[in-house]
Design a protein around this motif. Structure first.
Motif, PDB file in Angstrom:
ATOM      1  N   PHE A 100       0.854  -1.185   0.000  1.00  0.00           N
ATOM      2  CA  PHE A 100       0.000   0.000   0.000  1.00  0.00           C
ATOM      3  C   PHE A 100       0.891   1.238   0.000  1.00  0.00           C
ATOM      4  O   PHE A 100       1.936   1.285   0.660  1.00  0.00           O
ATOM      5  N   ASP A 101       0.461   2.244  -0.746  1.00  0.00           N
ATOM      6  CA  ASP A 101       1.187   3.509  -0.761  1.00  0.00           C
ATOM      7  C   ASP A 101       0.176   4.643  -0.760  1.00  0.00           C
ATOM      8  O   ASP A 101      -1.008   4.438  -0.519  1.00  0.00           O
ATOM      9  N   GLY A 102       0.618   5.837  -1.069  1.00  0.00           N
ATOM     10  CA  GLY A 102      -0.275   6.992  -1.038  1.00  0.00           C
ATOM     11  C   GLY A 102      -0.321   7.605   0.344  1.00  0.00           C
ATOM     12  O   GLY A 102       0.689   7.666   1.057  1.00  0.00           O
ATOM     13  N   ARG A 103      -1.498   8.058   0.782  1.00  0.00           N
ATOM     14  CA  ARG A 103      -1.651   8.780   2.049  1.00  0.00           C
ATOM     15  C   ARG A 103      -1.792   7.830   3.235  1.00  0.00           C
ATOM     16  O   ARG A 103      -2.698   7.945   4.056  1.00  0.00           O
ATOM     17  N   VAL A 104      -0.845   6.904   3.340  1.00  0.00           N
ATOM     18  CA  VAL A 104      -0.872   5.994   4.492  1.00  0.00           C
ATOM     19  C   VAL A 104      -0.617   6.746   5.792  1.00  0.00           C
ATOM     20  O   VAL A 104      -0.926   6.241   6.885  1.00  0.00           O
ATOM     21  N   ASP A 105      -0.051   7.956   5.683  1.00  0.00           N
ATOM     22  CA  ASP A 105       0.210   8.749   6.882  1.00  0.00           C
ATOM     23  C   ASP A 105      -1.079   9.218   7.555  1.00  0.00           C
ATOM     24  O   ASP A 105      -1.068   9.603   8.732  1.00  0.00           O
ATOM     25  N   LEU A 106      -2.188   9.182   6.805  1.00  0.00           N
ATOM     26  CA  LEU A 106      -3.471   9.606   7.374  1.00  0.00           C
ATOM     27  C   LEU A 106      -4.185   8.471   8.108  1.00  0.00           C
ATOM     28  O   LEU A 106      -5.230   8.698   8.725  1.00  0.00           O
ATOM     29  N   LEU A 107      -3.613   7.275   8.022  1.00  0.00           N
ATOM     30  CA  LEU A 107      -4.251   6.108   8.639  1.00  0.00           C
ATOM     31  C   LEU A 107      -3.856   5.989  10.109  1.00  0.00           C
ATOM     32  O   LEU A 107      -2.740   6.345  10.507  1.00  0.00           O
ATOM     33  N   VAL A 172      -0.224  -3.357  -5.612  1.00  0.00           N
ATOM     34  CA  VAL A 172      -0.169  -2.238  -4.682  1.00  0.00           C
ATOM     35  C   VAL A 172      -1.465  -1.445  -4.793  1.00  0.00           C
ATOM     36  O   VAL A 172      -1.864  -1.043  -5.889  1.00  0.00           O
ATOM     37  N   ALA A 173      -2.124  -1.247  -3.632  1.00  0.00           N
ATOM     38  CA  ALA A 173      -3.315  -0.394  -3.570  1.00  0.00           C
ATOM     39  C   ALA A 173      -2.898   0.956  -3.004  1.00  0.00           C
ATOM     40  O   ALA A 173      -1.973   1.055  -2.199  1.00  0.00           O
ATOM     41  N   ARG A 174      -3.614   1.986  -3.415  1.00  0.00           N
ATOM     42  CA  ARG A 174      -3.217   3.336  -3.045  1.00  0.00           C
ATOM     43  C   ARG A 174      -4.263   3.941  -2.094  1.00  0.00           C
ATOM     44  O   ARG A 174      -5.468   3.882  -2.358  1.00  0.00           O
ATOM     45  N   VAL A 175      -3.760   4.536  -1.013  1.00  0.00           N
ATOM     46  CA  VAL A 175      -4.630   5.247  -0.073  1.00  0.00           C
ATOM     47  C   VAL A 175      -4.792   6.677  -0.580  1.00  0.00           C
ATOM     48  O   VAL A 175      -3.800   7.396  -0.764  1.00  0.00           O
ATOM     49  N   GLU A 176      -6.040   7.085  -0.825  1.00  0.00           N
ATOM     50  CA  GLU A 176      -6.301   8.424  -1.341  1.00  0.00           C
ATOM     51  C   GLU A 176      -7.209   9.186  -0.387  1.00  0.00           C
ATOM     52  O   GLU A 176      -7.964   8.592   0.394  1.00  0.00           O
ATOM     53  N   SER A 177      -7.140  10.501  -0.473  1.00  0.00           N
ATOM     54  CA  SER A 177      -7.947  11.368   0.375  1.00  0.00           C
ATOM     55  C   SER A 177      -8.639  12.411  -0.481  1.00  0.00           C
ATOM     56  O   SER A 177      -8.038  12.982  -1.395  1.00  0.00           O
ATOM     57  N   ASP A 178      -9.914  12.644  -0.236  1.00  0.00           N
ATOM     58  CA  ASP A 178     -10.667  13.691  -0.918  1.00  0.00           C
ATOM     59  C   ASP A 178     -11.633  14.298   0.093  1.00  0.00           C
ATOM     60  O   ASP A 178     -11.694  13.866   1.246  1.00  0.00           O
ATOM     61  N   PRO A 179     -12.391  15.320  -0.286  1.00  0.00           N
ATOM     62  CA  PRO A 179     -13.303  15.950   0.682  1.00  0.00           C
ATOM     63  C   PRO A 179     -14.285  14.984   1.325  1.00  0.00           C
ATOM     64  O   PRO A 179     -14.796  15.248   2.414  1.00  0.00           O
ATOM     65  N   GLY A 180     -14.540  13.864   0.667  1.00  0.00           N
ATOM     66  CA  GLY A 180     -15.460  12.886   1.233  1.00  0.00           C
ATOM     67  C   GLY A 180     -14.825  11.966   2.233  1.00  0.00           C
ATOM     68  O   GLY A 180     -15.519  11.213   2.911  1.00  0.00           O
ATOM     69  N   GLY A 181     -13.488  11.955   2.329  1.00  0.00           N
ATOM     70  CA  GLY A 181     -12.794  11.082   3.252  1.00  0.00           C
ATOM     71  C   GLY A 181     -11.744  10.242   2.560  1.00  0.00           C
ATOM     72  O   GLY A 181     -11.302  10.555   1.440  1.00  0.00           O
ATOM     73  N   PRO A 192     -14.281   2.991  -0.072  1.00  0.00           N
ATOM     74  CA  PRO A 192     -14.264   3.956   1.038  1.00  0.00           C
ATOM     75  C   PRO A 192     -13.853   3.270   2.343  1.00  0.00           C
ATOM     76  O   PRO A 192     -14.334   2.179   2.676  1.00  0.00           O
ATOM     77  N   ILE A 193     -12.947   3.910   3.086  1.00  0.00           N
ATOM     78  CA  ILE A 193     -12.518   3.395   4.392  1.00  0.00           C
ATOM     79  C   ILE A 193     -12.459   4.569   5.369  1.00  0.00           C
ATOM     80  O   ILE A 193     -12.441   5.731   4.976  1.00  0.00           O
ATOM     81  N   ASP A 194     -12.421   4.232   6.650  1.00  0.00           N
ATOM     82  CA  ASP A 194     -12.209   5.284   7.642  1.00  0.00           C
ATOM     83  C   ASP A 194     -10.737   5.304   8.036  1.00  0.00           C
ATOM     84  O   ASP A 194      -9.919   4.549   7.497  1.00  0.00           O
ATOM     85  N   ARG A 195     -10.395   6.154   8.990  1.00  0.00           N
ATOM     86  CA  ARG A 195      -8.984   6.301   9.358  1.00  0.00           C
ATOM     87  C   ARG A 195      -8.411   5.025   9.969  1.00  0.00           C
ATOM     88  O   ARG A 195      -7.197   4.810   9.955  1.00  0.00           O
ATOM     89  N   THR A 196      -9.276   4.174  10.504  1.00  0.00           N
ATOM     90  CA  THR A 196      -8.801   2.934  11.109  1.00  0.00           C
ATOM     91  C   THR A 196      -8.749   1.785  10.113  1.00  0.00           C
ATOM     92  O   THR A 196      -8.459   0.649  10.497  1.00  0.00           O
TER      93      THR A 196
END
Length: 603
Positions: A100-107, A172-181, A192-196
């Protein structure tokens, strides 16, 4: 798993022949298969010292675990793991095989200190693996699954996610963030996933609506390869004894095996439920608008029906809007806050209006009681002005009547009638017992000497006059008329238990209880009171005279209640003394020497 591992391997081979897009094993094999020929050889050597050999067996079939591991590797089966959160394990798990890559820092993922993996002969051959953990909500219902869990600094995928990535050829799946979450991008699919790292499940119906094949039928060849071609196939068990059956919102018995297929289907169909990050803010804003609308209507004095209508219509509109958005785009906006606000405000409005109406009713009842009291006191005052010798007679008899009624109530006599409300009416009505005296001419009412027979007949008509006066007033009062009891008292307080009273000669129970109680109170007070024609009798003499009239003039039960509380009666008489009436008024000679052997009194 009750079968030997070589049979599970055969099942994998049969499924692989159907050319599915991916196979996932929803089973962890943490212990060695004791039915392996190699294990049997070791057991005989250890227990009996005997070397057992097997002829004609291919080397690969001597170890069932190794054979299953090889077949799973050949078919590219996604293996299973289970993470522990209550204890630490030292053996590192097999690498997940996906990243996994992308915005993993938001998890902010759940971190597992321990893991349960298959035996090394199987795990070492597994190139891709996924965990089978699930977590129920606080009410015991399974609504969401974790797609990501962190262990030893590595992000692992759930079995459903790993199998779907494998089927799509995505490493590899990518973690993305947009106004919806947050969301996971798996190829062209977004989950769609939450922070956890949890994703909400979207069920298409009950468990039976999700297709399955019996493993026995697959082994026996009783299936169509087309049923598997291009599909993601999960291998597992639906046995209740394995505790992998869950309660969901649509089915109380959803197997964990089919839960995995639901999640994979959600990913592939792109209809996994999304709760947008802005959903809470929108729900709060809608709730505030509803609160403002309700407040404005309430302040404007709108009725409860209008408030209820607005509440129901707004609630139905919210539900319909959210349902429409959910069906079209799988976006779920939480309704709890606005619906709770609407419901709470509606309840508060009902409570506020109810309290206000109760207060108004209480004020109205108080005003009515005051009006009733003023009416009675005014009517009694009229009677008193016609007969000034009575002094505090009205006040004393009023309290005697209440005291006697309460004693009757305490002792259980006439319990069906003597309620608290009835006793209050007696107390209020007693002052009107002599209201009929306003109809007696002054030359008779105020005569200082004995009355003639004709004058006595006119005097006795005051009971009838009283009833007529009160009834003529009562006719103009609607509802529960408080003057009914007053009319009874005025008309019957000179009736006698033996039927010799007036005006109608009623006897015993035909005389209303109110009149019987008033008779005792009225006669006693006439005896102990000073009149222009007599001196007052002391209490003991009055008591003796009244006792002699038990069963003739007075209801025995009512008189007994009076005698039981004579100390209270004496206190009432002392508290409401007559003022000196015309000191020095000459006493009538005729009344100065009472008739021997009897008593004379006028009341």
């Amino acid at each position: 798993w009750p079968w030997p591992r070589y049979r599970v391997a055969e099942l994998v081979d049969r499924i692989a022949a159907g050319q599915p897009s991916a196979i996932a094993m929803d089973i962890v094999f943490p212990e060695a298969d004791r039915t392996s020929l190699a294990d049997i050889r070791k057991t005989f050597k250890r227990d009996f010292g005997v070397d057992v050999s097997f002829n004609g067996v291919p080397p690969g079939l001597l170890d069932n675990d190794g054979y299953l591991g090889q077949e799973m590797a050949r078919a590219g089966v996604v293996g299973a793991q289970y993470f522990y959160f209550d204890h630490v394990t030292r053996t590192p798990p097999a690498r997940p095989g996906v990243g996994f890559d992308g915005r993993v820092d938001l998890l902010s993922l759940d971190r597992a200190p321990g893991v349960l993996d298959s035996v090394d002969a199987i795990a070492s051959e597994t190139r891709i693996s996924g965990f089978v953990n699930s977590r129920l909500d606080s009410d015991g219902v399974l609504r969401r699954l974790p797609l990501l869990i962190e262990h030893d600094g590595v992000i692992h995928a759930s079995l459903a996610l790993a199998a779907t990535m494998h089927a799509l050829g995505v490493d590899v799946a990518r973690v993305e963030s947009d106004p919806g979450g947050l969301s996971l991008k798996v190829g062209s699919h977004h989950v769609p996933i939450d922070r956890t790292g949890y994703a909400l499940l979207r069920f298409n119906g009950a468990s039976r609506l999700y297709g399955s094949l019996s493993a026995v039928d697959v082994l026996a060849g009783r299936f169509k390869p087309a049923d598997l071609r291009g599909k993601i196939v999960f291998i597992g068990s639906s046995a209740v004894g394995l505790h992998d059956v869950h309660r969901t919102a649509v089915d109380a018995g959803f197997s964990g095996l089919k839960i995995q297929s639901v999640m994979a289907q959600n990913i592939l169909d792109g209809n996994a439920v999304r709760v947008p990050a802005w959903g809470g803010k929108v729900a709060l804003l809608v709730g505030l608008l509803i609160a403002l609308a309700f407040s404005a209507m309430f302040i404007a004095g709108r009725g409860l029906l209008a408030l209820a209508t607005v509440g129901v219509v707004s609630g139905a509109a919210l539900v319909a809007t959210v349902a429409g958005v959910f069906v079209r785009s799988s976006v779920f906006v939480p309704l709890a806050a606005p619906l709770l606000i609407a419901g709470s405000l509606l309840v508060l409005a009902f409570v506020a209006r109810f309290v206000a109406s109760q207060r108004r009713a209480q004020r109205w009842r108080k005003q009515l009681e005051n009006a009733r009291q003023v009416t009675i006191e005014s009517m009694a005052a009229v009677a008193e002005t016609r007969d000034p010798d009575t002094g505090a007679h009205i006040k004393r008899t009023q309290h005697y009547v209440r005291a006697i009624a309460r004693q009757l109530q305490r002792t259980g006599r006439y319990a069906e009638l003597l309620s608290r409300e009835y006793i209050d009416l007696l107390f209020l009505s007693a002052p009107l017992h002599d209201i009929g005296k306003v109809g007696v001419p002054d030359h008779i009412l105020l005569k200082p000497g004995p009355l003639t027979e004709d004058e006595l007949k006119v005097m006795r008509r005051h009971a009838e006059f009283g009833r007529q006066i009160i009834h003529s007033t009562a006719e103009h009062i609607e509802g529960d008329n408080f003057l009914v009891v007053a009319g009874e008292i005025a008309a019957t307080h000179h009736e006698r238990w033996d039927g010799t009273g007036y005006p109608e000669g009623l006897r015993e129970q035909d005389i209303p209880l109110s009149g019987r109680i008033m008779a005792v109170a009225d006669v006693y007070d006439a005896l102990i009171s000073k009149r222009c024609y007599k001196d007052p009798f002391p209490h003991h003499a009055a008591r003796s005279i009244m006792h002699s009239l038990r069963g003739s003039t007075f209801d025995p039960g009512v008189l007994d209640a009076f005698l039981e509380i004579e100390s209270e009666i004496v206190q009432i008489a002392a508290r409401f003394r007559d003022a000196d009436v015309e000191k020095g008024r000459a006493k009538l000679a005729a009344m100065a020497n009472p008739v021997r052997g009897g008593v004379g009194f006028t009341c």
